[in-house]
Design an enzyme around this catalytic site. Structure first.
Site, PDB file in Angstrom:
ATOM      1  N   TYR A 223       4.994  -8.911   4.235  1.00  0.00           N
ATOM      2  CA  TYR A 223       4.548 -10.285   4.505  1.00  0.00           C
ATOM      3  C   TYR A 223       3.871 -10.858   3.262  1.00  0.00           C
ATOM      4  O   TYR A 223       4.214 -11.949   2.782  1.00  0.00           O
ATOM      5  CB  TYR A 223       3.582 -10.285   5.694  1.00  0.00           C
ATOM      6  CG  TYR A 223       2.866 -11.599   5.866  1.00  0.00           C
ATOM      7  CD1 TYR A 223       3.552 -12.724   6.299  1.00  0.00           C
ATOM      8  CD2 TYR A 223       1.507 -11.724   5.564  1.00  0.00           C
ATOM      9  CE1 TYR A 223       2.902 -13.946   6.437  1.00  0.00           C
ATOM     10  CE2 TYR A 223       0.853 -12.931   5.699  1.00  0.00           C
ATOM     11  CZ  TYR A 223       1.550 -14.038   6.131  1.00  0.00           C
ATOM     12  OH  TYR A 223       0.929 -15.243   6.258  1.00  0.00           O
TER      13      TYR A 223
HETATM   14  O1  LIG Z   1      -5.383 -14.363   6.190  1.00  0.00           O
HETATM   15  C1  LIG Z   1      -4.204 -14.093   6.166  1.00  0.00           C
HETATM   16  O2  LIG Z   1      -3.602 -14.210   5.131  1.00  0.00           O
HETATM   17  C2  LIG Z   1      -3.475 -13.574   7.367  1.00  0.00           C
HETATM   18  O3  LIG Z   1      -4.366 -13.563   8.485  1.00  0.00           O
HETATM   19  C3  LIG Z   1      -3.865 -12.930   9.629  1.00  0.00           C
HETATM   20  O4  LIG Z   1      -3.702 -11.558   9.357  1.00  0.00           O
HETATM   21  P1  LIG Z   1      -4.930 -10.588   9.662  1.00  0.00           P
HETATM   22  O5  LIG Z   1      -6.100 -10.910   8.810  1.00  0.00           O
HETATM   23  O6  LIG Z   1      -4.366  -9.210   9.580  1.00  0.00           O
HETATM   24  O7  LIG Z   1      -5.339 -11.007  11.153  1.00  0.00           O
HETATM   25  P2  LIG Z   1      -5.242 -10.207  12.530  1.00  0.00           P
HETATM   26  O8  LIG Z   1      -3.886  -9.727  12.778  1.00  0.00           O
HETATM   27  O9  LIG Z   1      -5.878 -11.063  13.552  1.00  0.00           O
HETATM   28  O10 LIG Z   1      -6.179  -8.942  12.255  1.00  0.00           O
HETATM   29  C4  LIG Z   1      -7.557  -9.124  11.995  1.00  0.00           C
HETATM   30  C5  LIG Z   1      -8.225  -7.797  11.787  1.00  0.00           C
HETATM   31  O11 LIG Z   1      -8.209  -7.067  13.005  1.00  0.00           O
HETATM   32  C6  LIG Z   1      -7.737  -5.749  12.769  1.00  0.00           C
HETATM   33  N1  LIG Z   1      -7.032  -5.284  13.976  1.00  0.00           N
HETATM   34  C7  LIG Z   1      -5.915  -5.902  14.382  1.00  0.00           C
HETATM   35  C8  LIG Z   1      -5.259  -5.502  15.516  1.00  0.00           C
HETATM   36  C9  LIG Z   1      -5.767  -4.422  16.236  1.00  0.00           C
HETATM   37  O12 LIG Z   1      -5.210  -4.001  17.273  1.00  0.00           O
HETATM   38  N2  LIG Z   1      -6.889  -3.833  15.805  1.00  0.00           N
HETATM   39  C10 LIG Z   1      -7.555  -4.234  14.687  1.00  0.00           C
HETATM   40  O13 LIG Z   1      -8.592  -3.645  14.323  1.00  0.00           O
HETATM   41  C11 LIG Z   1      -6.848  -5.839  11.545  1.00  0.00           C
HETATM   42  O14 LIG Z   1      -6.814  -4.605  10.896  1.00  0.00           O
HETATM   43  C12 LIG Z   1      -7.552  -6.910  10.739  1.00  0.00           C
HETATM   44  O15 LIG Z   1      -8.561  -6.325   9.971  1.00  0.00           O
HETATM   45  C13 LIG Z   1      -2.529 -13.540  10.052  1.00  0.00           C
HETATM   46  O16 LIG Z   1      -1.944 -12.782  11.092  1.00  0.00           O
HETATM   47  C14 LIG Z   1      -1.569 -13.681   8.898  1.00  0.00           C
HETATM   48  O17 LIG Z   1      -0.435 -14.378   9.334  1.00  0.00           O
HETATM   49  C15 LIG Z   1      -2.310 -14.402   7.787  1.00  0.00           C
HETATM   50  O18 LIG Z   1      -1.532 -14.736   6.716  1.00  0.00           O
END
Ligand SMILES: O=C(O)[C@H]1O[C@H](OP(=O)(O)OP(=O)(O)OC[C@H]2O[C@@H](n3ccc(=O)[nH]c3=O)[C@H](O)[C@@H]2O)[C@H](O)[C@@H](O)[C@@H]1O
Length: 412
Positions: A223
């Protein structure tokens, strides 16, 4: 002698019948697959729209600014998405012309996208059901409306899903982006483009807070790699064709009408259902953190980018002079551990979460994000004002209302 012949004939007829039967099933399955594939459905809906005499007048009407003088004419791709809906509504509220474009794919519940479409219809924004990979459709839209700006938000989002469906990232974030830039470069006049990059381009960068000058050559997910590729592709189209292009690196955007695949959304759903949630942690129990950014702040940043975008300089596909090329962080400058996100949700929902803490698998995630926003502050007047507690309160209020509204299929 008669008997075995009869048996042989029977066997022969039986195997022919079997062959015909299985061939029909096989062809039926192929037909079903074709009819239900997102591309064919968006293709047929595009044909339907192109054949509909009302379609053109709806596009033209939606693209017209309210006041005769001034007002932008914006094509918003991914308009039925989370950020796309909010940005489209905000532009329309202040009187700009807005035409939406969205392929309504099934990456997450399409009924949420249709509900967002209804919100925009009430706000007088028409969303075309179509794909950015369709050059005929894009040309038609540019022929109908002389867009001054394109707000490009259509993308395959999600960091971890890239391991399951890598091709969808290449299709939307690379091929789709190039298809859109091709249409923009040939349009007369060429629009200015503002598009969604991502905080994930910082990858393994450890210098905090992340500034636009920091290295972005170590993506940890496909991504992120496709978003980084988008930034390089933007450079090329700016350099060759004089397109004015601004990339916005969004930092984990959240809020009402959000994306069900994101942690804050799926945690809310599972906490309310009494299902366990998984919280990833880094090595040595490192608390994974994100610079969660509230949607209203992001919308202000997007509008600031559109309003400060200079005109593209090319025409007829030929560059006439140097054009603007920018990249900005749009974050909150205040990283919060995921464990804290969960405890805020527990309080707001008044339900204790069943937490399962696991070491972060090799899934493309980074350990933390933290935006330096001074460039956006200076150039776009960007100033986020919503902390995570306040933003989540608004999200939870929306979530409970949306999923418990009479007539609404419950998600709770
Ligand atoms: O800022 C960005 O660039 C990105 O932000 C999000 O990605 P992410 O930060 O990974 O957001 P989430 O999927 O909501 O995850 C947030 C946090 O929760 C954690 N997480 C996620 C899912 C889970 O089951 N458990 C968990 O601890 C992840 O490791 C991460 O640290 C978006 O999904 C992307 O499309 C975007 O581009």
């Amino acid at each position: 002698m008669d008997k075995p012949l009869c048996i042989n004939r029977f066997r022969y007829h039986f195997s022919i019948t079997k062959l015909v039967f299985w061939t029909c099933i096989f062809l039926g399955l192929i037909l079903l697959f074709f009819l239900h594939s997102p591309h064919s459905s968006s293709y047929s809906s595009q044909r339907r729209f192109l054949a509909d005499p009302d379609w053109e007048s709806r596009v033209i009407k939606s693209g017209k600014p309210r006041s005769r003088s001034g007002g932008l004419k914006v094509l918003v791709t991914g308009a039925a998405g989370f950020v796309g809906t909010h940005v489209s509504a905000a532009l329309r509220r202040r009187g700009d012309g807005v035409v939406g474009l969205d392929n309504f794919n099934a990456y997450y519940d399409p009924s949420l996208k249709q509900a967002r479409r209804s919100v925009l219809e009430r706000a007088d924004v028409f969303i075309v059901d179509g794909d950015i990979n369709n050059p005929t459709l894009l040309k038609k839209l540019f022929d109908l409306v002389q867009f001054t700006h394109v707000m490009h938000l259509a993308a395959q989002a999600g960091v971890r899903y890239a391991m399951k469906n890598p091709a969808s990232y290449v299709h939307s974030n690379i091929a789709g982006f190039v298809s859109l830039l091709e249409a923009c470069k040939s349009a007369n006049p060429q629009p200015a483009i503002v598009w969604a990059s991502s905080s994930s381009v910082y990858g393994l960068n450890t210098k905090v807070p992340f500034s636009e000058k920091d290295r972005t050559d170590q993506p940890t997910s496909l991504y992120a790699a496709t978003k980084k590729a988008g930034e390089e592709i933007a450079h090329t189209y700016n350099h060759i064709y004089g397109l004015s292009i601004t990339g916005l690196r969004f930092f984990t955007v959240y809020g009402p009408w959000g994306r069900p695949d994101m942690a804050y959304f799926s945690f809310t759903k599972d906490i309310l259902k009494g299902k366990p949630i998984t919280i990833f942690e880094g090595p040595n129990h490192f608390s994974v953190a994100r610079d969660f950014t509230y949607i209203d702040d992001i919308v202000k940043g997007c509008l600031g980018a559109l309003d400060t975008a200079k005109k593209s300089t090319g025409s007829g596909g030929v560059k006439k002079g140097p054009a603007q090329l920018r990249v900005f962080n749009l974050g909150n400058t205040s990283p919060v551990p995921v464990s804290k996100l969960v405890s805020i949700l527990e309080k707001l929902l008044k339900v204790k979460a069943k937490k399962v803490v696991l070491p972060m698998p090799a899934n493309g995630d980074v350990l933390f994000t933290h935006a330096n926003i001074s460039l956006a502050q200076r150039e776009l007047g960007y100033k986020p004002t919503t902390d995570l507690q306040t933003g989540l309160k608004k999200f939870v209020r929306w979530y409970l209302d949306y999923y418990t509204r009479p007539g609404k299929k419950s998600n709770v």
